[in-house]
Every structure is written in C-alpha cells, then in structure tokens.
Design a protein around this motif. Structure first.
Motif, PDB file in Angstrom:
ATOM      1  N   TRP A  23      37.616  47.926  51.003  1.00  0.00           N
ATOM      2  CA  TRP A  23      37.591  48.271  49.665  1.00  0.00           C
ATOM      3  C   TRP A  23      37.512  47.320  48.589  1.00  0.00           C
ATOM      4  N   ALA A  24      36.999  47.559  47.444  1.00  0.00           N
ATOM      5  CA  ALA A  24      36.873  46.501  46.132  1.00  0.00           C
ATOM      6  C   ALA A  24      36.995  47.154  45.131  1.00  0.00           C
ATOM      7  N   ASP A  25      37.677  46.503  44.273  1.00  0.00           N
ATOM      8  CA  ASP A  25      38.016  46.972  42.866  1.00  0.00           C
ATOM      9  C   ASP A  25      36.806  47.333  41.898  1.00  0.00           C
ATOM     10  N   ASP A  26      35.787  46.690  42.188  1.00  0.00           N
ATOM     11  CA  ASP A  26      34.480  46.789  41.544  1.00  0.00           C
ATOM     12  C   ASP A  26      33.444  46.266  42.276  1.00  0.00           C
ATOM     13  N   GLU A  27      32.192  47.175  41.933  1.00  0.00           N
ATOM     14  CA  GLU A  27      30.951  46.810  42.577  1.00  0.00           C
ATOM     15  C   GLU A  27      30.149  47.426  41.852  1.00  0.00           C
ATOM     16  N   SER A  28      29.924  46.917  40.672  1.00  0.00           N
ATOM     17  CA  SER A  28      29.192  47.791  39.469  1.00  0.00           C
ATOM     18  C   SER A  28      27.548  47.394  39.990  1.00  0.00           C
ATOM     19  N   PHE A  29      27.290  46.028  40.301  1.00  0.00           N
ATOM     20  CA  PHE A  29      25.942  45.698  40.568  1.00  0.00           C
ATOM     21  C   PHE A  29      25.664  45.749  42.075  1.00  0.00           C
ATOM     22  N   ALA A  30      26.280  45.240  43.043  1.00  0.00           N
ATOM     23  CA  ALA A  30      25.939  45.102  44.237  1.00  0.00           C
ATOM     24  C   ALA A  30      26.803  45.661  45.244  1.00  0.00           C
ATOM     25  N   GLU A  31      26.658  46.261  46.304  1.00  0.00           N
ATOM     26  CA  GLU A  31      27.803  46.891  47.329  1.00  0.00           C
ATOM     27  C   GLU A  31      28.602  46.003  47.961  1.00  0.00           C
ATOM     28  N   ARG A  32      29.796  46.201  48.105  1.00  0.00           N
ATOM     29  CA  ARG A  32      30.960  45.264  48.941  1.00  0.00           C
ATOM     30  C   ARG A  32      30.334  45.037  50.267  1.00  0.00           C
ATOM     31  N   GLU A  33      29.839  46.259  50.946  1.00  0.00           N
ATOM     32  CA  GLU A  33      29.372  45.972  52.272  1.00  0.00           C
ATOM     33  C   GLU A  33      28.481  44.947  52.699  1.00  0.00           C
ATOM     34  N   ASN A  34      27.844  44.506  51.628  1.00  0.00           N
ATOM     35  CA  ASN A  34      26.864  43.491  51.889  1.00  0.00           C
ATOM     36  C   ASN A  34      27.597  42.130  52.399  1.00  0.00           C
ATOM     37  N   GLU A  59      28.442  42.099  43.956  1.00  0.00           N
ATOM     38  CA  GLU A  59      28.376  41.612  42.434  1.00  0.00           C
ATOM     39  C   GLU A  59      29.152  42.401  41.702  1.00  0.00           C
ATOM     40  N   THR A  60      30.070  42.121  40.659  1.00  0.00           N
ATOM     41  CA  THR A  60      30.932  42.914  40.022  1.00  0.00           C
ATOM     42  C   THR A  60      29.858  42.811  38.599  1.00  0.00           C
ATOM     43  N   LEU A  61      30.849  43.713  37.581  1.00  0.00           N
ATOM     44  CA  LEU A  61      30.536  43.744  36.092  1.00  0.00           C
ATOM     45  C   LEU A  61      30.912  42.270  35.733  1.00  0.00           C
ATOM     46  N   ARG A  62      30.921  42.047  34.094  1.00  0.00           N
ATOM     47  CA  ARG A  62      31.335  40.775  33.626  1.00  0.00           C
ATOM     48  C   ARG A  62      32.551  41.272  32.550  1.00  0.00           C
ATOM     49  N   GLN A  63      33.696  40.758  33.109  1.00  0.00           N
ATOM     50  CA  GLN A  63      34.938  41.039  32.539  1.00  0.00           C
ATOM     51  C   GLN A  63      35.150  40.584  31.260  1.00  0.00           C
ATOM     52  N   ARG A  64      35.775  41.271  30.393  1.00  0.00           N
ATOM     53  CA  ARG A  64      36.125  41.032  29.021  1.00  0.00           C
ATOM     54  C   ARG A  64      37.363  40.919  28.728  1.00  0.00           C
ATOM     55  N   GLY A  65      37.783  40.111  27.400  1.00  0.00           N
ATOM     56  CA  GLY A  65      39.206  40.010  27.336  1.00  0.00           C
ATOM     57  C   GLY A  65      39.629  41.201  26.144  1.00  0.00           C
ATOM     58  N   ALA A  66      40.904  41.280  25.665  1.00  0.00           N
ATOM     59  CA  ALA A  66      41.109  42.422  25.000  1.00  0.00           C
ATOM     60  C   ALA A  66      40.447  42.411  23.742  1.00  0.00           C
ATOM     61  N   ASP A  67      40.054  41.208  23.325  1.00  0.00           N
ATOM     62  CA  ASP A  67      39.308  41.000  21.838  1.00  0.00           C
ATOM     63  C   ASP A  67      37.759  41.062  22.009  1.00  0.00           C
ATOM     64  N   GLY A  68      37.424  41.424  23.316  1.00  0.00           N
ATOM     65  CA  GLY A  68      36.054  41.583  23.503  1.00  0.00           C
ATOM     66  C   GLY A  68      35.274  40.046  24.032  1.00  0.00           C
ATOM     67  N   GLY A  69      35.977  39.067  23.979  1.00  0.00           N
ATOM     68  CA  GLY A  69      35.719  37.646  24.246  1.00  0.00           C
ATOM     69  C   GLY A  69      35.873  37.389  25.891  1.00  0.00           C
ATOM     70  N   HIS A  70      36.102  36.188  26.310  1.00  0.00           N
ATOM     71  CA  HIS A  70      36.335  35.658  27.614  1.00  0.00           C
ATOM     72  C   HIS A  70      37.664  36.322  28.263  1.00  0.00           C
ATOM     73  N   PRO A  71      37.388  36.799  29.445  1.00  0.00           N
ATOM     74  CA  PRO A  71      38.812  37.462  30.037  1.00  0.00           C
ATOM     75  C   PRO A  71      39.568  36.401  30.237  1.00  0.00           C
ATOM     76  N   PRO A  72      41.053  36.905  30.566  1.00  0.00           N
ATOM     77  CA  PRO A  72      42.278  35.868  30.708  1.00  0.00           C
ATOM     78  C   PRO A  72      41.768  35.050  32.106  1.00  0.00           C
ATOM     79  N   ILE A  73      42.748  34.072  31.959  1.00  0.00           N
ATOM     80  CA  ILE A  73      42.557  33.076  33.100  1.00  0.00           C
ATOM     81  C   ILE A  73      42.859  33.617  34.440  1.00  0.00           C
ATOM     82  N   ASP A  74      43.487  34.550  34.486  1.00  0.00           N
ATOM     83  CA  ASP A  74      43.993  35.180  35.916  1.00  0.00           C
ATOM     84  C   ASP A  74      42.943  36.410  36.212  1.00  0.00           C
ATOM     85  N   ALA A  75      42.193  36.644  35.440  1.00  0.00           N
ATOM     86  CA  ALA A  75      41.404  37.881  35.933  1.00  0.00           C
ATOM     87  C   ALA A  75      40.459  37.653  37.108  1.00  0.00           C
TER      88      ALA A  75
END
Length: 343
Positions: A23-34, A59-75
């Motif tokens: 399982w992986a919570d995201d694999e938007s760009f490249a598959e976890r099986e690799n 490889e996962t997507l780029r995370q964003r914060g609620a304001d569209g900027g950098h994600p929170p420190i625990d993301a």
C-alpha cells in the motif's frame, strides 16, 4: 557487525524473496512496486509519459498547504512493505538514485510484527509500530544507509517521506526468522534465506553477491548467482560458508551451476561444522559439470550448524540447497525464542 557491514546481509524486502509493497497513500508519478525491485534503478532522459518523466522508483505528487503554499511540517507520504520472510532487521538503505530535484528532504522507517496474513486495511490501521529510523535527512541521487539496533522480529516495514518526492529503492537488510512451526513440519532446506539460513563469509564476491545462492527458486541468469574472479594463485580455491537456520542433520544437497557454461567450478566439496567448531565431511571433492543441477544424498549423521562449500578452483554457482531436519535441541531453541518475542 559494523554499520557498514549490514549491507552484506540479505535484503528481506526484495521482491525475489517474496517481498511486496502492499500500500501507498500516493503514487501519482511512479509506482510503489519499484521500491523493492532487485536490480539497481535506471534512468532514461526525456522519456515522458502521460504523468510526466518516467522514473524507476516511487514518486508522489507535490503536496500543498491549505493556502496553496508549502505543506505543513508534518506532511508526509507513506508506503507499507511486507517482508518476504520475517526477520531481525540490522539496517536499511534508502536509495534516491536519479531523483536529483525531486527527492524527499527527510524519511523515516518503522516496523511491526503481525501474525497471519493481515489485510491492507488492517495494516494501515495497525498500532504498535516500532521506529527503526527516526525522521532523518537524506540527499538526492544517493544511497543512504541507516544501521538498526533492534533484536525484534518484524514482518512489515513502513516507509515515510517528508513531505513528498521520489525514492528509487528501499533495502531492508537482516537475518530471516520464520515461524518455527513451519520448520518443524518435516525436512526442509536449512540453508535457504527464507528459512533462516545465511551466508556468513566467502572468499570472493567480485562479480556478484554470495547470498544469491540461497535465494528462492531457480536462477534466472548467470547474474542471479554467485561468481568469483579468476583465481591465478595455485593450491588455493574459492569457498562460501553458510550458517544454517539452526543445528540440523543434512541428508541431501544440491549444487546448481545453471547458466554457468564456461565458468563453473571444476569440482566441489561440502564440509559440515559442528557446534564445537570441529568438522565433518559431508561430500568429498566431486567433479561438477557446467549448467547442471547436481543432487547428492548425504550419508552423515552428525548435526552441524554451518556448512562450507569449497569450489575448485573458482567459478560461479547458481544455487546451493542443503536439505535436512532440525535436532530436538534446535527445535526447542527456536520455540523458546519465538515465545520470548511474543512475551
């Protein structure tokens, strides 16, 4: 064992040993099986697919914060890997090969022991994960080793990247510790990694890793075995020392030179090492043929804890199998060890 030596131990998560990225919570760009493919990651520039540049990793997507900027420190993004065989983990390697501008700045690794065959939902919700690698910085396009100080037996690992990015491979090095009940069911391969066997030492690992000879199944090519350099010094030979799953009596052996057509050993022998360090001959020096599965019945009643295969004078082997049964004392030790872990 030093921090640098743990990579000589088997990779318990590798796909060829039965590992799986469940399982992986995201694999938007490249598959976890690799993550657990046995070969090193590769890269071809300007190979764009529907989701962008093709990467040989997770490889996962780029995370964003609620304001569209950098994600929170625990993301973070998370993947759960089932080990091919349960075991004691002595180190992990997080490999960010080819991820140069899109690697995660930090990672962590945890592990858990779960009985039976849990579902993905049960693993995602499971509590009691043990931290093996606390949140740590990593570099891009690098192999980053982390030694692990734990004697616990684990069945699954959880890899996290903070906050996002790409990881090419995860290697989980350790010693296999299967369920003793499985080993007590009858004769089995006491040398197999999946049963707790281990290459303790060898004379040469120039072309490939000696642990390959204890892997499951048939070799797929010459590169899937163990091959030494050409030996030029006279009166010497190559050898590999195998630590058995536990003390046992060897009743049959298989020395497989499949795919080694012009570079197999000319002969081989097997020597058992008893618990007190003394030796017993299991198979005298015997001629070997190229590209052949050699099977031998072993007529030796002495219990041994390890076996040395001598290859004369050098060459390559695909697989080594050492079939037999555990001693009563070995069964008792395995059961006691599992009971202590459960307690």
């Amino acid at each position: 064992m030093s921090d640098a030596d743990f990579t000589l131990l088997p990779d318990l998560a590798v796909r060829t040993l039965g590992g799986a990225v469940l399982w992986a919570d995201d694999e938007s760009f490249a598959e976890r099986e690799n993550l657990i493919r046995p070969e090193a990651a590769t890269y071809s520039p300007a190979t764009f697919g529907h989701k962008g540049q093709v990467y040989d990793g997770w490889e996962t997507l780029r995370q964003r914060g609620a304001d569209g900027g950098h994600p929170p420190i625990d993301a973070c993004h998370t993947a759960i890997i089932r080990l091919g065989v349960p075991g004691v983990i002595q180190g992990v390697v997080v490999d960010t090969a080819w991820f140069k501008g899109n690697y995660p700045p930090e990672v962590s690794v945890e592990a858990i022991a779960v009985a039976g065959h849990p579902s993905v939902d049960e693993l995602v919700a499971a509590e009691g994960w043990t931290t093996l690698v606390d949140r740590a910085k990593v570099d891009g396009d690098s192999e980053i080793p982390f030694a692990v100080d734990s004697a616990q037996r684990f069945t699954h690992v959880r890899l996290r990247m903070f906050p996002d990015g790409g990881i090419a491979r995860l290697r989980v090095h350790g010693v296999a510790k299967p369920d003793p009940a499985w080993l007590e069911a009858g004769p089995f391969d006491l040398a197999a990694i999946e049963n707790g066997g281990l290459v303790a030492d060898c004379s040469n690992r120039f072309y490939s890793h000696p642990q390959n000879v204890l892997m499951p199944g048939r070799a797929r090519s010459m590169g899937d075995g163990w091959e030494t350099a050409r030996r030029r010094d006279k009166n010497t030979n190559d050898w590999v020392l195998v630590q058995l799953a536990e003390e046992g009596v060897i009743t049959a052996a298989e020395i497989d030179t499949s795919y080694f057509l012009f570079n197999s050993p000319g002969a081989g022998s097997l020597t058992g090492i008893r618990a007190d360090g003394t030796e017993v001959e299991l198979l005298p020096r015997t001629r070997l043929q190229p590209d052949t599965r050699h099977r031998f019945l072993i007529d030796a009643a002495d219990p041994v804890v390890s076996v040395r295969l001598d290859a004369y004078p050098d060459g390559g082997l695909a697989r080594l199998r050492l079939y037999g049964t555990l001693t009563d004392e070995a069964r008792a030790r395995l059961r006691a060890g599992l009971d202590n872990e459960r307690a």
